[in-house]
Motif scaffolding. Structure first.
Motif, PDB file in Angstrom:
ATOM      1  N   PRO A  19       0.808  -1.229   0.000  1.00 45.33           N
ATOM      2  CA  PRO A  19       0.000   0.000   0.000  1.00 45.33           C
ATOM      3  C   PRO A  19       0.837   1.273   0.000  1.00 45.33           C
ATOM      4  CG  PRO A  19      -0.203  -1.165   2.096  1.00 45.33           C
ATOM      5  CD  PRO A  19       0.468  -2.088   1.153  1.00 45.33           C
ATOM      6  N   MET A  20       2.016   1.242   0.628  1.00 43.81           N
ATOM      7  CA  MET A  20       2.878   2.422   0.570  1.00 43.81           C
ATOM      8  C   MET A  20       3.366   2.667  -0.854  1.00 43.81           C
ATOM      9  SD  MET A  20       5.207   2.580   4.036  1.00 43.81           S
ATOM     10  CE  MET A  20       5.953   4.133   3.477  1.00 43.81           C
ATOM     11  N   ALA A  21       3.804   1.596  -1.531  1.00 41.04           N
ATOM     12  CA  ALA A  21       4.302   1.746  -2.901  1.00 41.04           C
ATOM     13  C   ALA A  21       3.183   2.194  -3.841  1.00 41.04           C
ATOM     14  CB  ALA A  21       4.906   0.425  -3.381  1.00 41.04           C
ATOM     15  N   GLU A  22       2.007   1.606  -3.719  1.00 40.47           N
ATOM     16  CA  GLU A  22       0.909   1.968  -4.602  1.00 40.47           C
ATOM     17  C   GLU A  22       0.437   3.397  -4.341  1.00 40.47           C
ATOM     18  OE1 GLU A  22      -0.963  -2.484  -5.461  1.00 40.47           O
ATOM     19  OE2 GLU A  22      -1.857  -1.218  -3.906  1.00 40.47           O
ATOM     20  N   THR A  23       0.469   3.827  -3.100  1.00 40.19           N
ATOM     21  CA  THR A  23       0.109   5.212  -2.788  1.00 40.19           C
ATOM     22  C   THR A  23       1.163   6.166  -3.318  1.00 40.19           C
ATOM     23  OG1 THR A  23      -1.101   4.522  -0.813  1.00 40.19           O
ATOM     24  CG2 THR A  23      -0.432   6.830  -0.929  1.00 40.19           C
ATOM     25  N   ALA A  24       2.416   5.797  -3.184  1.00 37.74           N
ATOM     26  CA  ALA A  24       3.502   6.622  -3.725  1.00 37.74           C
ATOM     27  C   ALA A  24       3.356   6.797  -5.229  1.00 37.74           C
ATOM     28  CB  ALA A  24       4.854   5.995  -3.387  1.00 37.74           C
ATOM     29  N   ALA A  47      12.661  -4.153  -2.747  1.00 36.69           N
ATOM     30  CA  ALA A  47      12.708  -3.279  -3.925  1.00 36.69           C
ATOM     31  C   ALA A  47      12.066  -3.950  -5.128  1.00 36.69           C
ATOM     32  CB  ALA A  47      14.152  -2.898  -4.235  1.00 36.69           C
ATOM     33  N   ALA A  48      12.353  -5.235  -5.331  1.00 38.49           N
ATOM     34  CA  ALA A  48      11.772  -5.949  -6.475  1.00 38.49           C
ATOM     35  C   ALA A  48      10.251  -5.954  -6.393  1.00 38.49           C
ATOM     36  CB  ALA A  48      12.308  -7.377  -6.523  1.00 38.49           C
ATOM     37  N   ALA A  49       9.715  -6.180  -5.189  1.00 38.28           N
ATOM     38  CA  ALA A  49       8.263  -6.196  -5.033  1.00 38.28           C
ATOM     39  C   ALA A  49       7.673  -4.816  -5.302  1.00 38.28           C
ATOM     40  CB  ALA A  49       7.902  -6.667  -3.626  1.00 38.28           C
ATOM     41  N   ALA A  50       8.281  -3.771  -4.731  1.00 37.27           N
ATOM     42  CA  ALA A  50       7.754  -2.416  -4.932  1.00 37.27           C
ATOM     43  C   ALA A  50       7.804  -2.016  -6.398  1.00 37.27           C
ATOM     44  CB  ALA A  50       8.546  -1.424  -4.082  1.00 37.27           C
ATOM     45  N   LEU A  51       8.860  -2.391  -7.079  1.00 36.44           N
ATOM     46  CA  LEU A  51       8.973  -2.086  -8.504  1.00 36.44           C
ATOM     47  C   LEU A  51       7.910  -2.830  -9.313  1.00 36.44           C
ATOM     48  CD1 LEU A  51      12.849  -2.217  -8.634  1.00 36.44           C
ATOM     49  CD2 LEU A  51      11.503  -0.217  -9.282  1.00 36.44           C
ATOM     50  N   ALA A  52       7.647  -4.074  -8.943  1.00 33.76           N
ATOM     51  CA  ALA A  52       6.670  -4.872  -9.684  1.00 33.76           C
ATOM     52  C   ALA A  52       5.249  -4.364  -9.477  1.00 33.76           C
ATOM     53  CB  ALA A  52       6.768  -6.336  -9.264  1.00 33.76           C
ATOM     54  N   LEU A  57       7.322   4.560 -10.457  1.00 29.91           N
ATOM     55  CA  LEU A  57       8.013   4.948  -9.227  1.00 29.91           C
ATOM     56  C   LEU A  57       9.460   4.481  -9.179  1.00 29.91           C
ATOM     57  CD1 LEU A  57       7.604   6.125  -6.290  1.00 29.91           C
ATOM     58  CD2 LEU A  57       7.112   3.753  -5.614  1.00 29.91           C
ATOM     59  N   PRO A  58      10.428   5.391  -9.015  1.00 28.10           N
ATOM     60  CA  PRO A  58      11.809   4.977  -8.743  1.00 28.10           C
ATOM     61  C   PRO A  58      11.912   4.456  -7.305  1.00 28.10           C
ATOM     62  CG  PRO A  58      11.742   7.165  -9.733  1.00 28.10           C
ATOM     63  CD  PRO A  58      10.339   6.828  -9.306  1.00 28.10           C
ATOM     64  N   VAL A  59      12.649   3.371  -7.139  1.00 26.59           N
ATOM     65  CA  VAL A  59      12.809   2.740  -5.828  1.00 26.59           C
ATOM     66  C   VAL A  59      14.288   2.665  -5.482  1.00 26.59           C
ATOM     67  CG1 VAL A  59      12.440   0.643  -4.465  1.00 26.59           C
ATOM     68  CG2 VAL A  59      10.686   1.406  -6.088  1.00 26.59           C
ATOM     69  N   GLY A  60      14.635   3.187  -4.313  1.00 28.23           N
ATOM     70  CA  GLY A  60      16.017   3.166  -3.855  1.00 28.23           C
ATOM     71  C   GLY A  60      16.241   2.081  -2.820  1.00 28.23           C
ATOM     72  N   PHE A  85      13.357  -3.428 -14.704  1.00 30.31           N
ATOM     73  CA  PHE A  85      12.730  -2.126 -14.426  1.00 30.31           C
ATOM     74  C   PHE A  85      13.710  -1.014 -14.797  1.00 30.31           C
ATOM     75  CE2 PHE A  85      11.420  -5.298 -11.242  1.00 30.31           C
ATOM     76  CZ  PHE A  85      10.075  -5.418 -11.558  1.00 30.31           C
ATOM     77  N   PRO A  86      13.910  -0.779 -16.087  1.00 29.08           N
ATOM     78  CA  PRO A  86      14.953   0.157 -16.528  1.00 29.08           C
ATOM     79  C   PRO A  86      14.793   1.544 -15.923  1.00 29.08           C
ATOM     80  CG  PRO A  86      14.084  -1.101 -18.387  1.00 29.08           C
ATOM     81  CD  PRO A  86      13.195  -1.386 -17.220  1.00 29.08           C
ATOM     82  N   ASP A  87      15.904   2.076 -15.438  1.00 27.61           N
ATOM     83  CA  ASP A  87      16.000   3.461 -14.961  1.00 27.61           C
ATOM     84  C   ASP A  87      15.109   3.750 -13.763  1.00 27.61           C
ATOM     85  OD1 ASP A  87      17.802   4.046 -17.078  1.00 27.61           O
ATOM     86  OD2 ASP A  87      16.114   4.324 -18.428  1.00 27.61           O
ATOM     87  N   ARG A  88      14.714   2.730 -13.024  1.00 27.62           N
ATOM     88  CA  ARG A  88      13.867   2.957 -11.847  1.00 27.62           C
ATOM     89  C   ARG A  88      14.523   2.488 -10.557  1.00 27.62           C
ATOM     90  NH1 ARG A  88       8.534   0.032 -12.574  1.00 27.62           N
ATOM     91  NH2 ARG A  88       8.143   0.988 -10.544  1.00 27.62           N
ATOM     92  N   VAL A  89      15.713   1.906 -10.642  1.00 27.17           N
ATOM     93  CA  VAL A  89      16.389   1.370  -9.465  1.00 27.17           C
ATOM     94  C   VAL A  89      17.504   2.323  -9.047  1.00 27.17           C
ATOM     95  CG1 VAL A  89      17.627  -0.589  -8.481  1.00 27.17           C
ATOM     96  CG2 VAL A  89      15.928  -0.963 -10.287  1.00 27.17           C
TER      97      VAL A  89
END
Length: 271
Positions: A19-24, A47-52, A57-60, A85-89
């Protein structure tokens, strides 16, 4: 424009990440960061889950503790994420907390030597080079990634001591500062770092904000409404930060609401 982000802290249960990633994503947050604190969630898996779960959203990842992760394995993991996830990590590495490294049987006698060797080898691997190195800690024999990143990858490094920060200035593509750095310290660090600086800021908002903040950090950070937080962000930017990550307290009662606070209330107040 200054980039703003926030953190999925390891004090939050793993099931709260989605829910945090989807809200972001839905609210337009610039960056969402995950940590790899011992012995909580895995930074790479989180990170892999949030990206998927997101599309933009870029994920650090901050920070992967280098004593725990063989550099070849780290290169494989990071390259895989970048291909998927090109250019998002956004990748950050560091010494790791030495007490935790000792608990895990991974503590080294010279963390500085390890971090420099690691940064050199990891950056070369991610450039697609064949790497042979016989260092004090990093040892590779003709290692080349079969699937290196398809676009250039920045490798950030973090820390807080002057020796570590001078190492990151020399050997990394960017520097991550801990949230305990003061404005004056950030200004001094900017004098010898000429690449991107990502700064963190302890933030609490709501009725008990100051109390929660002081339990986290008795000296640094900001508690208050959006304008109060935005003013602190602008001050950090004035001291030399390029990106500011607003770090909720570990006992933040509404982490998803904190994401909305950053994007909907603070973001419009920061140039």
């Amino acid at each position: 424009m200054t980039a703003l982000g926030t953190v999925f802290r390891p004090q939050f249960p793993p099931e709260l990440l989605r829910p945090m990633a989807e809200t972001a994503e839905a609210t337009g947050l610039d960056q969402l960061w995950v940590w790899e604190d011992c012995f909580s969630e895995s930074g790479v898996a989180a990170a892999a889950a949030a990206l998927a779960w997101t599309e933009r959203l870029p994920v650090g990842i901050g920070l992967l503790p280098v004593p725990l992760r063989n550099v070849a394995l780290a290169g494989m993991e990071v390259a895989t994420l970048h291909r998927l996830f090109p250019d998002r990590v956004i990748l950050g590495v560091g010494h790791g907390v030495q007490g935790w490294m000792g608990q895990a049987g991974a503590r080294v006698s010279s963390p500085m030597t390890l971090l420099r060797e690691y940064l050199d080898a990891l950056r070369a691997l991610l450039r697609g080079e064949e790497v042979t190195v016989d260092g004090r800690y990093v040892k590779l024999d003709r290692v080349r990634l079969d699937w290196p990143p398809s676009t250039p990858v920045k490798v950030y490094a973090g820390g807080q001591g002057p020796k570590t920060l001078r190492l990151t200035a020399e050997a990394a593509d960017g520097t991550l500062l801990v949230a305990d750095q003061s404005i004056d310290a950030t200004r001094e660090i900017r004098k010898f770092i000429d690449h991107e600086i990502i700064a963190s800021l302890h933030v609490a908002t709501g009725p008990d904000a100051l109390e929660r903040l002081r339990r986290t950090d008795p000296e640094n950070g900001v508690a208050g409404d959006a304008e109060t937080v935005a003013a602190a962000v602008r001050e950090l930017v004035g001291a030399g930060a390029d990106t500011v990550i607003l770090q909720p307290t570990g006992d933040e009662p509404d982490p998803v609401g904190f994401v909305r606070f950053v994007t909907e209330q603070v973001r419009p107040l920061v140039p």
